[in-house]
Design an enzyme around this catalytic site. Structure first.
Site, short mmCIF file in Angstrom:
data_model
loop_
_atom_site.label_atom_id
_atom_site.label_comp_id
_atom_site.label_asym_id
_atom_site.label_seq_id
_atom_site.Cartn_x
_atom_site.Cartn_y
_atom_site.Cartn_z
N GLY A 185 0.64 -1.10 0.16
CA GLY A 185 0.13 -0.40 -0.17
C GLY A 185 0.75 1.13 0.18
N GLY A 187 3.03 3.05 -2.31
CA GLY A 187 2.87 3.14 -3.70
C GLY A 187 2.38 3.98 -4.33
N CYS A 190 -0.96 3.27 -6.03
CA CYS A 190 -1.72 2.71 -5.26
C CYS A 190 -2.58 3.06 -4.01
CB CYS A 190 -0.34 1.88 -4.21
SG CYS A 190 -1.27 0.48 -3.34
P1 5GP Z 1 6.70 3.75 -5.87
O1 5GP Z 1 7.81 3.96 -5.93
O2 5GP Z 1 5.72 4.62 -7.33
O3 5GP Z 1 5.57 4.77 -4.30
O4 5GP Z 1 5.53 2.75 -5.22
C1 5GP Z 1 6.12 1.29 -6.59
C2 5GP Z 1 5.87 0.66 -6.19
O5 5GP Z 1 3.67 0.36 -6.03
C3 5GP Z 1 5.73 -0.95 -6.81
O6 5GP Z 1 6.84 -1.79 -7.40
C4 5GP Z 1 4.58 -1.74 -6.56
O7 5GP Z 1 5.29 -2.90 -5.38
C5 5GP Z 1 3.26 -0.97 -6.02
N1 5GP Z 1 2.29 -0.84 -6.51
C6 5GP Z 1 2.28 -0.11 -8.66
N2 5GP Z 1 1.36 -0.23 -9.00
C7 5GP Z 1 0.18 -0.26 -7.72
C8 5GP Z 1 -0.96 -1.12 -8.07
O8 5GP Z 1 -1.69 -0.40 -8.97
N3 5GP Z 1 -1.76 -1.08 -6.92
C9 5GP Z 1 -1.15 -1.24 -5.97
N4 5GP Z 1 -1.66 -1.43 -4.47
N5 5GP Z 1 0.29 -1.31 -5.88
C10 5GP Z 1 1.03 -1.26 -6.64
#
Ligand code: 5GP
Length: 348
Positions: A185, A187, A190
């Site tokens: 959660g 991301g 996300c």
């Molecule tokens: P960020 O670096 O953008 O904060 O987080 C990246 C991570 O978010 C990804 O490696 C993956 O684990 C997670 N993530 C990517 N797409 C989604 C999504 O649609 N839903 C959720 N719950 N997590 C996501």
């Protein structure tokens, strides 16, 4: 029902406490790490930052730049074998690549991502990493899948997740994973915490999972929630062996996406946008847990990489860590009171 009363923290809830240091320059900090993985027995040396297997991030164009910095790219699972052939011929080397699959093959033996992964590994046996990416790594059949994959690919370093608690980190390692991807959660695109109410603040989760992995000889990736270079440093300070980035790398030329009016679209891999683009199991029970955002086009990713590595180096000099390896033992975090900021950034 039970409530855990101890406070769990996110990256923005702490700062590093500066310490006396003998380092004279940030360039004296060694960012490389050498790991020997628990199940594969393989060794790997490099800078332990990973590009996430997301559209717009885990691209071959990103891999070309990342490999120059000895950093890993987890390729998005929708590339075909033909795409791989072109990219490898085009100068993408294998040492810093991970091939990704979901677990659809449990239900459907013709699952395209699993079959592509097999074909890619057959053609390019030097690829060191397999990443098995599911939103929820707590299912019993996920552990069964990892066990089978370990049996089939004994010499590959298996990355498995996502989880965010110590007991499941241990379980995945004991069932065959080498590196556990931690984050439920956090991301940038996300919406799991909003849609389901599930999650653990990332800094505390990483501390717990790293501790559990160290106990059984495994490794973890802090996956998601880094917005600034300082967050990447904090993840290493918290004990992460690797840090995975999505949003910080999105919106650059290497996204392989369209730029419209100076903006680039970036979406979660479980968003409706991703499901529409790639098709997915529509069983009538599945809700989207990702959103779409428009990012300003940021140009070449090199400048962002320079900022991230510069930030981590500088953090290391502030706390007296000569090597990336020393960051967590040199870390003392101080809690900071920025609850208002926290609420705005989370629910904007
Ligand atoms: P960020 O670096 O953008 O904060 O987080 C990246 C991570 O978010 C990804 O490696 C993956 O684990 C997670 N993530 C990517 N797409 C989604 C999504 O649609 N839903 C959720 N719950 N997590 C996501």
């Amino acid at each position: 029902m039970r409530i855990e009363q101890d406070i769990k923290l996110d990256y923005q809830d702490v700062l590093f406490k500066p310490k006396r240091s003998t380092l004279t320059s940030r360039k004296d900090v060694d960012l490389t790490r050498q790991f020997k993985f628990y199940n594969s027995g393989k060794e790997w040396t490099g800078v332990p930052i990973m590009a996430s297997n997301m559209d717009g991030v885990g691209t071959f164009s990103m891999a070309k730049i990342f490999q120059e910095h000895k950093m890993i790219t987890v390729l998005r699972k929708h590339y075909s074998l033909d795409d791989w052939k072109v990219a490898i011929g085009d100068g993408v080397k294998m040492k810093y690549l991970a091939v990704c699959t979901g677990t659809g093959v449990i239900w459907d033996k013709d699952a395209p991502d699993y079959n592509t992964m097999k074909a890619v590994l057959q053609k390019y046996p030097d690829i060191p990493f397999i990443c098995v990416d599911v939103a929820n790594g707590y299912h019993e059949n996920y552990g069964d899948f990892i066990e089978k994959l370990r049996y089939e690919y004994q010499d590959k370093t298996i990355i498995a997740g996502n989880v965010i608690t110590g007991e499941m980190t241990e379980e995945l390692i004991l069932r065959g994973a080498d590196v556990v991807k931690c984050g439920i959660g956090p991301g940038s695109v996300c919406t799991t915490r909003l849609m389901t109410g599930v999650g653990v603040p990332q800094l505390s989760g990483v501390i717990e999972c790293a501790d559990a992995a160290n106990g059984v000889g495994g490794h973890i990736i802090a996956d998601g929630g880094c917005v600034h270079p300082g967050d990447v440093a904090k993840a290493f300070g918290a004990g992460a062996h690797f840090v995975m980035l999505g949003g910080m790398l999105a919106g650059h030329d290497e996204a392989e996406g369209e730029v419209v009016d100076g903006k680039v679209q970036f979406y979660g891999m479980s968003s409706n946008a991703a499901m529409e683009r790639h098709g997915s199991r529509k069983d009538g029970y599945r809700g989207a847990e990702g959103k779409v955002v428009e990012l300003p086009h940021k140009g070449p990713v090199q400048s962002t990489i320079t900022e991230i590595l510069g930030g981590v180096r500088s953090a290391a000099t502030y706390i007296g860590a000569k090597r990336m390896k020393d960051m967590s033992k040199c870390t003392t975090f101080v809690r900071v009171n920025n609850v208002v900021n926290h609420v705005f950034t989370r629910f904007e």
